[in-house]
Scaffold this motif. Structure first.
Motif, short mmCIF file in Angstrom:
data_model
loop_
_atom_site.label_atom_id
_atom_site.label_comp_id
_atom_site.label_asym_id
_atom_site.label_seq_id
_atom_site.Cartn_x
_atom_site.Cartn_y
_atom_site.Cartn_z
N PHE A 50 -13.04 1.37 30.96
CA PHE A 50 -13.29 2.84 30.68
C PHE A 50 -13.21 3.04 31.75
CE2 PHE A 50 -13.77 1.01 26.50
CZ PHE A 50 -13.32 1.23 25.68
N ASN A 51 -12.65 4.86 32.03
CA ASN A 51 -12.67 5.58 32.54
C ASN A 51 -12.20 6.97 32.74
OD1 ASN A 51 -10.28 6.54 34.28
ND2 ASN A 51 -10.47 3.83 34.04
N PHE A 52 -12.73 8.40 33.19
CA PHE A 52 -12.95 9.67 32.60
C PHE A 52 -13.04 10.80 34.02
CE2 PHE A 52 -15.28 13.58 31.99
CZ PHE A 52 -14.58 14.44 31.15
N SER A 53 -12.61 11.25 34.00
CA SER A 53 -12.15 12.59 35.08
C SER A 53 -12.22 13.85 34.50
CB SER A 53 -11.79 12.06 36.06
OG SER A 53 -10.83 12.34 36.26
N GLY A 54 -13.00 14.64 34.66
CA GLY A 54 -13.37 16.16 34.03
C GLY A 54 -13.52 17.54 35.08
#
Length: 176
Positions: A50-54
């Motif tokens: 999983f990866n995330f950026s905000g």
């Protein structure tokens, strides 16, 4: 087995948080601009990546003045550190539908490992034929671990802003 890519459905996902205010109530907030993805073997999420950026400048607590303060150098320093990111290192099954998601969380120029609890809601087709997967993710971080140190002492004792930040995340992914 083939690799499957999943992208976040932002209209059915939320990245939220809560932090104590004056040590007796919580203030809730969210990030309105974000991206997330997952990579699996087939449709099985065990051992998924999983990866995330905000976007830090998308923080919203329902109060314009507070949001402005959060974006300042006292807290997020959005001008210098415009992104929050997460990159998983493991996704392990605890029980049926329950997982632990470990990874590297970057905030305010500092990266630290964190562990999150995940409830896997399952996989289903929506009315338009898209295959979707749903997750509820919870956890907590200490904001001071990431250099978010600003606070103000209260006359009654204690401080204005708590150190512990509770994460409340709902993610719905679309199979690509």
């Amino acid at each position: 087995m083939s690799t499957t890519k999943w992208t976040v459905d932002p209209t059915h996902s939320e990245i939220g948080f809560k932090v104590k205010h004056m040590m007796f109530t919580n203030v809730s907030g969210k990030f309105t601009k974000f991206d997330a993805a997952a990579t699996t073997e087939g449709d099985h999420f065990e051992n998924a990546a999983f990866n995330f950026s905000g976007a830090v400048d998308s923080v919203s607590t329902g109060n314009t003045d507070r949001d402005g303060h959060l974006l300042s150098a006292d807290f997020f320093d959005a001008a210098q550190f415009p992104q929050i990111t997460f990159e998983s290192t493991s996704f392990n099954k605890k029980n049926e539908g329950e997982y632990t998601l470990n990874g590297n969380f970057s905030l305010h120029g500092i990266t630290k490992p964190i562990s999150l609890d995940v409830e896997f809601g399952g996989i289903a087709k929506d009315p338009w034929g898209n295959t979707k997967a749903g997750f509820t993710i919870t956890g907590k971080i200490n904001r001071k671990d990431f250099g978010l140190n600003w606070n103000s002492a209260l006359e009654t004792g204690g401080v204005l802003v708590g150190e512990e930040v509770k994460l409340a995340i709902e993610l719905q992914f679309i199979k690509q």
